[in-house]
Enzyme design. Structure first.
Site, PDB file in Angstrom:
ATOM      1  CB  CYS A 126      25.813 -30.659  -3.970  1.00  0.00           C
ATOM      2  SG  CYS A 126      25.895 -32.317  -3.290  1.00  0.00           S
TER       3      CYS A 126
ATOM      4  CE  LYS B 192      29.666 -22.358  10.489  1.00  0.00           C
ATOM      5  NZ  LYS B 192      28.206 -22.237  10.633  1.00  0.00           N
TER       6      LYS B 192
ATOM      7  CD  GLU C 270      32.981 -33.664  -1.501  1.00  0.00           C
ATOM      8  OE1 GLU C 270      32.107 -33.655  -2.393  1.00  0.00           O
ATOM      9  OE2 GLU C 270      34.002 -34.340  -1.562  1.00  0.00           O
TER      10      GLU C 270
ATOM     11  N   GLY D  68      33.830 -21.880  -0.459  1.00  0.00           N
ATOM     12  CA  GLY D  68      34.969 -22.803  -0.592  1.00  0.00           C
ATOM     13  C   GLY D  68      36.226 -22.073  -1.046  1.00  0.00           C
TER      14      GLY D  68
ATOM     15  CD  GLU E 239      25.018 -19.627   9.269  1.00  0.00           C
ATOM     16  OE1 GLU E 239      25.623 -20.716   9.213  1.00  0.00           O
ATOM     17  OE2 GLU E 239      25.389 -18.606   8.653  1.00  0.00           O
TER      18      GLU E 239
ATOM     19  CD  GLU F 254      24.971 -25.231  -6.312  1.00  0.00           C
ATOM     20  OE1 GLU F 254      25.449 -24.320  -5.615  1.00  0.00           O
ATOM     21  OE2 GLU F 254      25.097 -26.433  -6.033  1.00  0.00           O
TER      22      GLU F 254
ATOM     23  N   GLY G 286      29.878 -26.993   1.088  1.00  0.00           N
ATOM     24  CA  GLY G 286      29.076 -25.782   0.961  1.00  0.00           C
ATOM     25  C   GLY G 286      29.246 -25.202  -0.428  1.00  0.00           C
TER      26      GLY G 286
HETATM   27  P1  NAD Z   1      27.467 -21.973   2.348  1.00  0.00           P
HETATM   28  O1  NAD Z   1      28.733 -22.051   1.573  1.00  0.00           O
HETATM   29  O2  NAD Z   1      26.758 -20.692   2.401  1.00  0.00           O
HETATM   30  O3  NAD Z   1      27.718 -22.405   3.877  1.00  0.00           O
HETATM   31  C1  NAD Z   1      28.270 -23.656   4.223  1.00  0.00           C
HETATM   32  C2  NAD Z   1      28.856 -23.568   5.620  1.00  0.00           C
HETATM   33  O4  NAD Z   1      29.971 -22.670   5.605  1.00  0.00           O
HETATM   34  C3  NAD Z   1      27.897 -23.036   6.673  1.00  0.00           C
HETATM   35  O5  NAD Z   1      28.097 -23.726   7.888  1.00  0.00           O
HETATM   36  C4  NAD Z   1      28.327 -21.576   6.796  1.00  0.00           C
HETATM   37  O6  NAD Z   1      28.014 -20.997   8.038  1.00  0.00           O
HETATM   38  C5  NAD Z   1      29.829 -21.715   6.639  1.00  0.00           C
HETATM   39  N1  NAD Z   1      30.542 -20.491   6.223  1.00  0.00           N
HETATM   40  C6  NAD Z   1      30.042 -19.421   5.558  1.00  0.00           C
HETATM   41  N2  NAD Z   1      31.015 -18.503   5.371  1.00  0.00           N
HETATM   42  C7  NAD Z   1      32.147 -19.013   5.900  1.00  0.00           C
HETATM   43  C8  NAD Z   1      33.495 -18.543   6.010  1.00  0.00           C
HETATM   44  N3  NAD Z   1      33.878 -17.365   5.505  1.00  0.00           N
HETATM   45  N4  NAD Z   1      34.411 -19.337   6.617  1.00  0.00           N
HETATM   46  C9  NAD Z   1      34.058 -20.546   7.096  1.00  0.00           C
HETATM   47  N5  NAD Z   1      32.797 -21.037   7.057  1.00  0.00           N
HETATM   48  C10 NAD Z   1      31.848 -20.282   6.452  1.00  0.00           C
HETATM   49  O7  NAD Z   1      26.541 -23.158   1.770  1.00  0.00           O
HETATM   50  P2  NAD Z   1      25.040 -23.490   2.153  1.00  0.00           P
HETATM   51  O8  NAD Z   1      24.174 -22.417   1.577  1.00  0.00           O
HETATM   52  O9  NAD Z   1      24.949 -23.812   3.599  1.00  0.00           O
HETATM   53  O10 NAD Z   1      24.819 -24.866   1.344  1.00  0.00           O
HETATM   54  C11 NAD Z   1      24.497 -24.925   0.001  1.00  0.00           C
HETATM   55  C12 NAD Z   1      25.744 -25.150  -0.840  1.00  0.00           C
HETATM   56  O11 NAD Z   1      26.395 -26.341  -0.420  1.00  0.00           O
HETATM   57  C13 NAD Z   1      25.421 -25.373  -2.309  1.00  0.00           C
HETATM   58  O12 NAD Z   1      26.337 -24.668  -3.101  1.00  0.00           O
HETATM   59  C14 NAD Z   1      25.613 -26.881  -2.493  1.00  0.00           C
HETATM   60  O13 NAD Z   1      25.907 -27.286  -3.803  1.00  0.00           O
HETATM   61  C15 NAD Z   1      26.723 -27.156  -1.543  1.00  0.00           C
HETATM   62  N6  NAD Z   1      26.743 -28.575  -1.171  1.00  0.00           N
HETATM   63  C16 NAD Z   1      27.717 -29.391  -1.709  1.00  0.00           C
HETATM   64  C17 NAD Z   1      27.725 -30.754  -1.409  1.00  0.00           C
HETATM   65  C18 NAD Z   1      28.773 -31.679  -1.989  1.00  0.00           C
HETATM   66  O14 NAD Z   1      28.902 -32.809  -1.521  1.00  0.00           O
HETATM   67  N7  NAD Z   1      29.537 -31.253  -2.992  1.00  0.00           N
HETATM   68  C19 NAD Z   1      26.754 -31.288  -0.553  1.00  0.00           C
HETATM   69  C20 NAD Z   1      25.784 -30.437  -0.021  1.00  0.00           C
HETATM   70  C21 NAD Z   1      25.792 -29.077  -0.336  1.00  0.00           C
END
Ligand code: NAD
Length: 493
Positions: free
Chosen positions: A286, A177, A252, A235, A180, A386, A230
């Site tokens: 990140c 997934k 991650e 997480g 979006e 962050e 994410g």
């Molecule tokens: P997010 O956590 O909002 O979303 C990430 C993904 O999770 C999306 O596909 C979203 O639709 C999905 N999601 C949201 N709620 C969910 C749920 N309840 N159950 C399952 N899936 C769900 O993150 P974002 O805004 O898309 O990305 C930015 C974040 O990602 C920042 O915090 C960044 O630091 C982190 N990030 C970390 C790394 C790493 O390698 N550590 C790399 C890139 C981004």
């Protein structure tokens, strides 16, 4: 205006109409134009994708040889490279990132795929031959099974390819997934994988929101592992939800990296590295170096030069070849960055550069100039949260101990940077930093063979390297009774 791309899910080797209702429209964050429509999936789409993945796992893929998987992965890498312009254009438009960097992301994805292909040849275990004369112990690595991959919007391809080729190399099948906001390239690469010879059902993509699709994948009883990239907030939700079915979870998550600049650093190199660390991908990174910790004796001059360099970065449309900084992901995000700046000012920080949403030629997009704030103390939100945009907080220090303690004063632990010409100081400080990655006299460099992941609340597990492959395996111990007769050394049976 170019044609709007319209996508279905990708299940069992081809596009599949959604069993859910409606579409998710993606508009450009740079100019507002309508770019793409994705299917808004639901639980039934996830059920269909998991069933396809399970059947492909039980069939040929889970039992295929490492050689076969490697051959297919190498063809997949070739196809990624051959399609670099198409993939980079979609990535640049949907994320709002400069096309030059989007090309780099596609080539990085191909590199990771080749590295994982090489690992597929080498999956091996251990044999214990000293358990007694009539016993042999085998420890084997088996593919985990069906894995759920959930990815963010900032690097849709790179974050995916730190997972997907390793999962495939291990013999797993996948339900993905993507975010979006940026699902286009994930759907495109699934079709390229089929072209490369990945059998139907091995890669399935269900698009939609986290609440509808992501949580259904996490809760699904027939998914064996979740690999999520994410925010730390989501997480934590996933970790809790996965407890119900006791799934393996790899996370991650977010970061709040510090770039520590000592007075004895190569100042030109440090200026370049610090600038890159908080502006690359519009700071939506990140491993961003979003906190500058600079030795007091050079702080004023360093910040002045840094602000001047930041002002020379070229802000522009994602598809312009000379753009250094393009648009932020959506309106809510740019508004949250502006709020962070305002709060920091109220708490006593000084705005040195940027700080505002850009209007004029950028008024139809979500743009913010690189922003530098000094006089930031560890108790301020700007130091702790962050922020995830091109916003740098600056704090000064007088000793190496103070620098380390400031750098570690965060719940995150993803990456930090150290700038000094003194090798003893560089190594000592690196050892004391509580993060999965430390950059010394450079920033944002890496290699597929080096694991990536977080200490503290930045995550669980590691991607890339041999560890990145092992995440997708289960260990099995097999104890074999070989017969009751003890061998007599020096005699034949
Ligand atoms: P997010 O956590 O909002 O979303 C990430 C993904 O999770 C999306 O596909 C979203 O639709 C999905 N999601 C949201 N709620 C969910 C749920 N309840 N159950 C399952 N899936 C769900 O993150 P974002 O805004 O898309 O990305 C930015 C974040 O990602 C920042 O915090 C960044 O630091 C982190 N990030 C970390 C790394 C790493 O390698 N550590 C790399 C890139 C981004």
């Amino acid at each position: 205006m170019s044609v709007v791309r319209s996508y279905n899910h990708y299940i069992d080797g081809g596009p599949k109409k959604s069993l859910g209702q409606g579409v998710i429209a993606r508009h450009s964050s740079a100019h507002g134009g309508h770019l793409a429509d994705y299917a808004a999936g639901n639980q039934h789409d996830v059920d269909a994708a998991v069933a396809a993945a399970r059947s492909a796992f039980n069939g040929e893929w889970g039992n295929s040889t490492g050689e076969r998987r490697a051959t297919i992965l190498n063809r997949f890498a070739d196809l990624l490279e051959a399609n670099v312009e198409k993939l980079a254009t979609i990535e640049a438009e949907e994320v709002g990132k400069p096309i030059r960097f989007a090309r780099g992301e596609v080539m990085g994805a191909a590199n990771l795929t080749r590295f994982a292909a090489a690992l597929a040849w080498q999956l091996s275990g251990e044999a214990f031959t000293h358990l007694g004369p009539d016993k042999l112990g085998l420890v084997t690595r088996e593919p985990c099974g069906v894995v759920g991959l959930i990815t963010p919007w900032n690097f849709p391809l790179l974050t995916l390819f730190q997972k997907l080729p390793y999962a495939l190399a291990a013999g797993c099948t996948v339900v993905l997934k993507p975010s979006e906001f940026t699902s286009g390239t994930s759907l495109e690469v699934a079709a390229l994988a089929t072209q490369a010879g990945v059998p139907a059902g091995v890669i399935n993509v269900v698009t939609g929101t986290g609440d509808a699709v992501g949580s259904a994948i996490v809760a699904h009883p027939d998914v064996d592992l979740i690999s999520f990239t994410g925010s730390t907030r989501v997480g934590k939700q996933i970790l809790r939800a996965a407890a119900d079915t006791v799934k393996k979870v790899a996370l991650e998550l977010g970061g709040k990296g510090a770039n520590i600049v000592f007075a004895d650093a190569d100042i030109e190199a440090a200026l370049d590295g610090v600038l890159l660390g908080f502006t690359f991908n519009q700071g939506q990174l990140c491993v961003a170096g979003s906190r500058l910790l600079v030795e007091s004796s050079i702080a004023a001059a360093f910040v002045e030069q840094l602000a001047a360099r930041a002002g020379r970065l070229r802000i522009g449309l994602p598809l312009n070849e000379d753009t250094d900084i393009a648009s932020l992901i959506h309106q809510g995000h740019v508004e949250s960055l502006v709020r962070h700046v305002k709060t920091a000012q109220e708490e006593g920080a000084t705005l040195v550069a940027g700080g505002k949403r850009l209007g004029g030629e950028f008024e139809n997009g979500f743009y913010m100039a690189p922003t530098v704030m000094t006089d930031v103390r560890p108790d301020m939100r700007l130091f702790r949260d962050e922020v995830f945009g091109p916003v740098l907080s600056v704090t000064t220090f007088d000793t190496a101990d103070e620098a380390v303690s400031l750098a570690n004063d965060t719940e995150y632990g993803l990456a930090n940077g150290v700038w000094t010409k003194d090798i003893d100081k560089a190594l000592t400080v690196s050892r004391c930093l509580r993060s999965g990655t430390v950059f010394v006299n450079t920033y944002l460099e890496g290699a597929p063979q080096m694991p990536l992941g977080g200490f503290k609340q930045s995550g669980l597990g590691r991607e890339n390297g041999l560890e990145g492959l092992h995440e997708y395996t289960e260990l099995k111990s097999t104890v074999i009774k070989t017969g009751s007769r003890a061998p007599v050394l020096g005699h034949t049976m």
